[in-house]
Design an enzyme around this catalytic site. Structure first.
Site, PDB file in Angstrom:
ATOM      1  N   HIS A   1     106.644  -2.850  45.844  1.00  0.00           N
ATOM      2  CA  HIS A   1     106.053  -1.689  45.179  1.00  0.00           C
ATOM      3  C   HIS A   1     104.534  -1.713  45.354  1.00  0.00           C
ATOM      4  O   HIS A   1     103.916  -0.721  45.737  1.00  0.00           O
ATOM      5  CB  HIS A   1     106.438  -1.697  43.707  1.00  0.00           C
TER       6      HIS A   1
ATOM      7  N   ASP B   1      95.106 -11.287  42.513  1.00  0.00           N
ATOM      8  CA  ASP B   1      95.523 -11.870  41.243  1.00  0.00           C
ATOM      9  C   ASP B   1      94.875 -11.039  40.145  1.00  0.00           C
ATOM     10  O   ASP B   1      93.746 -10.564  40.307  1.00  0.00           O
ATOM     11  CB  ASP B   1      95.107 -13.340  41.135  1.00  0.00           C
TER      12      ASP B   1
HETATM   13  P1  ITT Z   1     102.628 -11.658  42.038  1.00  0.00           P
HETATM   14  O1  ITT Z   1     104.002 -12.052  42.441  1.00  0.00           O
HETATM   15  O2  ITT Z   1     102.073 -10.570  42.928  1.00  0.00           O
HETATM   16  O3  ITT Z   1     101.663 -12.817  41.882  1.00  0.00           O
HETATM   17  P2  ITT Z   1     102.296 -11.337  39.144  1.00  0.00           P
HETATM   18  O4  ITT Z   1     103.330 -10.963  38.126  1.00  0.00           O
HETATM   19  O5  ITT Z   1     101.659 -12.696  39.045  1.00  0.00           O
HETATM   20  O6  ITT Z   1     102.834 -10.988  40.594  1.00  0.00           O
HETATM   21  P3  ITT Z   1      99.635 -10.188  38.892  1.00  0.00           P
HETATM   22  O7  ITT Z   1      98.977 -11.406  39.397  1.00  0.00           O
HETATM   23  O8  ITT Z   1      99.228  -8.878  39.484  1.00  0.00           O
HETATM   24  O9  ITT Z   1     101.210 -10.205  39.009  1.00  0.00           O
HETATM   25  O10 ITT Z   1      99.402 -10.091  37.324  1.00  0.00           O
HETATM   26  C1  ITT Z   1      99.548 -11.197  36.443  1.00  0.00           C
HETATM   27  C2  ITT Z   1     100.024 -10.719  35.094  1.00  0.00           C
HETATM   28  O11 ITT Z   1      99.007  -9.856  34.510  1.00  0.00           O
HETATM   29  C3  ITT Z   1     101.286  -9.864  35.152  1.00  0.00           C
HETATM   30  O12 ITT Z   1     102.444 -10.655  35.080  1.00  0.00           O
HETATM   31  C4  ITT Z   1     101.118  -8.978  33.918  1.00  0.00           C
HETATM   32  O13 ITT Z   1     101.516  -9.668  32.755  1.00  0.00           O
HETATM   33  C5  ITT Z   1      99.617  -8.773  33.850  1.00  0.00           C
HETATM   34  N1  ITT Z   1      99.246  -7.527  34.543  1.00  0.00           N
HETATM   35  C6  ITT Z   1      98.773  -7.422  35.818  1.00  0.00           C
HETATM   36  N2  ITT Z   1      98.538  -6.154  36.138  1.00  0.00           N
HETATM   37  C7  ITT Z   1      98.882  -5.421  35.053  1.00  0.00           C
HETATM   38  C8  ITT Z   1      98.882  -4.047  34.757  1.00  0.00           C
HETATM   39  O14 ITT Z   1      98.481  -3.151  35.650  1.00  0.00           O
HETATM   40  N3  ITT Z   1      99.287  -3.664  33.557  1.00  0.00           N
HETATM   41  C9  ITT Z   1      99.695  -4.548  32.637  1.00  0.00           C
HETATM   42  N4  ITT Z   1      99.751  -5.853  32.830  1.00  0.00           N
HETATM   43  C10 ITT Z   1      99.338  -6.307  34.028  1.00  0.00           C
END
Ligand code: ITT
Length: 194
Positions: free
Chosen positions: A13, A70
């Site tokens: 996505h 990140d």
């Molecule tokens: P990857 O596999 O891409 O690492 P991830 O879940 O770790 O996915 P991110 O590093 O983008 O995703 O984000 C870390 C956390 O921050 C994610 O699990 C959410 O809890 C929070 N987060 C990130 N972007 C967000 C958004 O746009 N709205 C709300 N929460 C968000």
């Protein structure tokens, strides 16, 4: 032919969203599309560090230009927590509900609700490292509102808006989000580096 660029993610996505912004000049590929199924460690103490760990992992093993992102939610009254631990704040799993409950409990009775989402992208292009940052300032409201989006969206209201991220149509959030801001900087850089 468009330049190949790896986005170190398995989130298709996110990949589609960024490919859409980047346009035709770069052909984005996910980890799966280059045959990388490893669980890349995200053990650095900062968003910058984790983004670079992921990009470097791919660059070292596949020798391909690559970027990784990140994101963290940084709450002022909690000294910037959960920050780099946003995904696993309440437990090791990505339990969004528990993570929100933990923040709301920690902010019970706290007046300063200021918070920001911060995204860092690390790009390794022809051996050089570049960082791009996107920040959205806002506040943590006292109870969940809205069901769209993911993560902390139901309790995050961006500054200057009446709706939380979870109440906004996704297209609206994607226009103003931390990720969009960082990606736009990446895209401007890539287009000028062509
Ligand atoms: P990857 O596999 O891409 O690492 P991830 O879940 O770790 O996915 P991110 O590093 O983008 O995703 O984000 C870390 C956390 O921050 C994610 O699990 C959410 O809890 C929070 N987060 C990130 N972007 C967000 C958004 O746009 N709205 C709300 N929460 C968000």
């Amino acid at each position: 032919m468009a330049n190949e660029l790896i986005f170190a993610t398995n989130n298709l996505h996110k990949l589609a969203e960024i490919q859409h912004i980047i346009g035709d000049s770069f052909n984005l590929k996910s980890l799966g599309q280059i045959g990388c199924f490893d669980d890349i460690p995200e053990t650095a103490p900062s968003l910058e560090g984790n983004a670079l760990l992921k990009a470097q992992y791919v660059f070292d093993r596949f020798g391909k230009n690559c970027f990784a992102d990140d994101t963290g939610l940084e709450v002022e009254a909690l000294d910037g927590r959960p920050g780099v631990f946003s995904a696993r704040y309440a437990s090791d799993g990505h339990d969004f509900e528990a993570n929100i409950d933990k923040i709301l409990n920690e902010l019970l009775g706290v007046e300063n609700r200021a918070a920001r989402f911060r995204t860092v992208i690390a790009l390794i292009l022809n051996n050089d490292i570049h960082y791009f940052e996107g920040i959205v300032n806002g506040e943590i409201i006292t109870e969940r509102k809205g069901v769209k989006g993911f993560g902390y969206d139901p309790v995050f209201r961006p500054l200057g808006h009446e709706l939380t991220f979870a109440e906004m149509p996704l297209s609206e959030k994607n226009k103003i989000s931390h990720r969009a801001l960082a990606v736009n900087k990446l895209v401007d850089f890539l287009n000028s580096a062509k």
